[in-house]
Design a protein around this motif. Sequence first.
Motif, PDB file in Angstrom:
ATOM      1  N   GLN A  60       0.836  -1.203   0.000  1.00 38.00           N
ATOM      2  CA  GLN A  60       0.000   0.000   0.000  1.00 38.00           C
ATOM      3  C   GLN A  60       0.874   1.258   0.000  1.00 38.00           C
ATOM      4  O   GLN A  60       0.576   2.226  -0.701  1.00 38.00           O
ATOM      5  CB  GLN A  60      -0.934   0.002   1.215  1.00 38.00           C
ATOM      6  N   GLU A  61       1.948   1.236   0.789  1.00 34.82           N
ATOM      7  CA  GLU A  61       2.878   2.375   0.810  1.00 34.82           C
ATOM      8  C   GLU A  61       3.462   2.601  -0.580  1.00 34.82           C
ATOM      9  O   GLU A  61       3.571   3.730  -1.058  1.00 34.82           O
ATOM     10  CB  GLU A  61       4.025   2.117   1.793  1.00 34.82           C
ATOM     11  N   TYR A  62       3.844   1.517  -1.229  1.00 32.01           N
ATOM     12  CA  TYR A  62       4.433   1.578  -2.577  1.00 32.01           C
ATOM     13  C   TYR A  62       3.410   2.094  -3.583  1.00 32.01           C
ATOM     14  O   TYR A  62       3.736   2.892  -4.473  1.00 32.01           O
ATOM     15  CB  TYR A  62       4.912   0.179  -2.970  1.00 32.01           C
ATOM     16  N   ASN A  63       2.178   1.662  -3.438  1.00 30.16           N
ATOM     17  CA  ASN A  63       1.124   2.032  -4.385  1.00 30.16           C
ATOM     18  C   ASN A  63       0.651   3.473  -4.202  1.00 30.16           C
ATOM     19  O   ASN A  63       0.349   4.163  -5.177  1.00 30.16           O
ATOM     20  CB  ASN A  63      -0.064   1.077  -4.222  1.00 30.16           C
ATOM     21  N   LYS A 103      -4.241   1.235 -10.042  1.00 22.37           N
ATOM     22  CA  LYS A 103      -4.174   2.439 -10.886  1.00 22.37           C
ATOM     23  C   LYS A 103      -2.957   2.442 -11.818  1.00 22.37           C
ATOM     24  O   LYS A 103      -2.979   3.078 -12.875  1.00 22.37           O
ATOM     25  CB  LYS A 103      -4.152   3.698 -10.021  1.00 22.37           C
ATOM     26  N   ASN A 104      -1.900   1.733 -11.448  1.00 27.55           N
ATOM     27  CA  ASN A 104      -0.682   1.739 -12.269  1.00 27.55           C
ATOM     28  C   ASN A 104      -0.645   0.631 -13.325  1.00 27.55           C
ATOM     29  O   ASN A 104       0.339   0.524 -14.064  1.00 27.55           O
ATOM     30  CB  ASN A 104       0.555   1.629 -11.373  1.00 27.55           C
ATOM     31  N   LEU A 105      -1.705  -0.162 -13.407  1.00 25.96           N
ATOM     32  CA  LEU A 105      -1.716  -1.245 -14.397  1.00 25.96           C
ATOM     33  C   LEU A 105      -1.740  -0.682 -15.818  1.00 25.96           C
ATOM     34  O   LEU A 105      -1.061  -1.192 -16.699  1.00 25.96           O
ATOM     35  CB  LEU A 105      -2.919  -2.161 -14.166  1.00 25.96           C
ATOM     36  N   LYS A 106      -2.587   0.346 -16.037  1.00 26.15           N
ATOM     37  CA  LYS A 106      -2.701   1.007 -17.359  1.00 26.15           C
ATOM     38  C   LYS A 106      -2.900  -0.022 -18.473  1.00 26.15           C
ATOM     39  O   LYS A 106      -2.199  -0.010 -19.500  1.00 26.15           O
ATOM     40  CB  LYS A 106      -1.479   1.885 -17.626  1.00 26.15           C
ATOM     41  N   PHE A 107      -3.889  -0.882 -18.263  1.00 27.93           N
ATOM     42  CA  PHE A 107      -4.119  -2.004 -19.181  1.00 27.93           C
ATOM     43  C   PHE A 107      -4.632  -1.544 -20.542  1.00 27.93           C
ATOM     44  O   PHE A 107      -4.583  -2.300 -21.512  1.00 27.93           O
ATOM     45  CB  PHE A 107      -5.105  -2.988 -18.533  1.00 27.93           C
ATOM     46  N   ASP A 108      -5.131  -0.302 -20.616  1.00 25.94           N
ATOM     47  CA  ASP A 108      -5.627   0.218 -21.895  1.00 25.94           C
ATOM     48  C   ASP A 108      -4.510   0.834 -22.741  1.00 25.94           C
ATOM     49  O   ASP A 108      -4.749   1.210 -23.893  1.00 25.94           O
ATOM     50  CB  ASP A 108      -6.736   1.257 -21.662  1.00 25.94           C
ATOM     51  N   CYS A 109      -3.301   0.939 -22.204  1.00 27.08           N
ATOM     52  CA  CYS A 109      -2.152   1.435 -22.979  1.00 27.08           C
ATOM     53  C   CYS A 109      -1.521   0.256 -23.719  1.00 27.08           C
ATOM     54  O   CYS A 109      -0.678  -0.458 -23.156  1.00 27.08           O
ATOM     55  CB  CYS A 109      -1.122   2.099 -22.064  1.00 27.08           C
ATOM     56  N   LYS A 110      -1.948   0.051 -24.941  1.00 22.86           N
ATOM     57  CA  LYS A 110      -1.555  -1.146 -25.694  1.00 22.86           C
ATOM     58  C   LYS A 110      -0.042  -1.244 -25.893  1.00 22.86           C
ATOM     59  O   LYS A 110       0.521  -2.336 -25.984  1.00 22.86           O
ATOM     60  CB  LYS A 110      -2.265  -1.171 -27.060  1.00 22.86           C
ATOM     61  N   GLU A 111       0.633  -0.073 -25.955  1.00 30.45           N
ATOM     62  CA  GLU A 111       2.084  -0.112 -26.159  1.00 30.45           C
ATOM     63  C   GLU A 111       2.815  -0.686 -24.950  1.00 30.45           C
ATOM     64  O   GLU A 111       3.962  -1.121 -25.060  1.00 30.45           O
ATOM     65  CB  GLU A 111       2.625   1.285 -26.495  1.00 30.45           C
ATOM     66  N   LEU A 112       2.138  -0.702 -23.786  1.00 30.76           N
ATOM     67  CA  LEU A 112       2.737  -1.286 -22.589  1.00 30.76           C
ATOM     68  C   LEU A 112       2.461  -2.788 -22.485  1.00 30.76           C
ATOM     69  O   LEU A 112       3.105  -3.478 -21.705  1.00 30.76           O
ATOM     70  CB  LEU A 112       2.203  -0.594 -21.325  1.00 30.76           C
ATOM     71  N   TRP A 113       1.484  -3.249 -23.276  1.00 31.85           N
ATOM     72  CA  TRP A 113       1.042  -4.635 -23.170  1.00 31.85           C
ATOM     73  C   TRP A 113       1.159  -5.313 -24.533  1.00 31.85           C
ATOM     74  O   TRP A 113       0.195  -5.485 -25.251  1.00 31.85           O
ATOM     75  CB  TRP A 113      -0.393  -4.698 -22.640  1.00 31.85           C
TER      76      TRP A 113
END
Length: 234
Positions: A60-63, A103-113
Amino acid sequence: SKGNNNFKAKELIINQAYSIFNYQIPTSITNVCTECCMPKDQARLLLTTTLNEIPLELLQEYNDGAQALHFDRKEFNYFLPRYLELISQFQFTSAVDVSLSLKNLKFDCKELWTMEIEVKCINDFTVAFFEKCLKTKLFSDNTQLIELINMLHISGFDVNLLLPIWLADLNNYSVVHLEQLISDNFNYRGKMHTNGFVNSDLNSILEEWIKSNKPVILAAIEKHIMSSFLQDEQ
């Protein structure tokens, strides 16, 4: 039994996540401020603790701490299996708000996935997690299902893919969650109340889904109310 099979399937997805996201242990923590948000000794503990034993509070601290401008995806992906494992147990990785847990998953950023095996793992996890939510009476700390849907929406997952699953399973706790969603979040005009954490796009998606499926939803809620009433009478 079917329930036991579902449990094994979810457990298998978490095991797969640890195998698929088998990123190298970071040499240092760079994604969160280690000057004031996360003390250096805590950052060191995050790196030296076995991944599947990292305590919720540490993650949680990291997030929740101030995030770096240049976000290191490999660092985040190293911790991702532990994120998924905790969330699958309704232990949420944000102490600020449940909705911010991924919040940091950013699954809609296709260039990351770009790796198909990683995309499939996240998709499988999300569907299995949502199915578990529909069959669960209570989550934690009065958390409502809309907050978990919002968590997935903020993560970049297309929640339109999950709503048909809900519509196909309108019984028991899934109906209770639906009743709660409508009674606590909608006004008499059929519009959702504004909420600081719930994205306006998600409001529109849920409003349209309920409007489009109103007959089915009303019938399911009426059936549930009548069933509860008859049980009380017996």
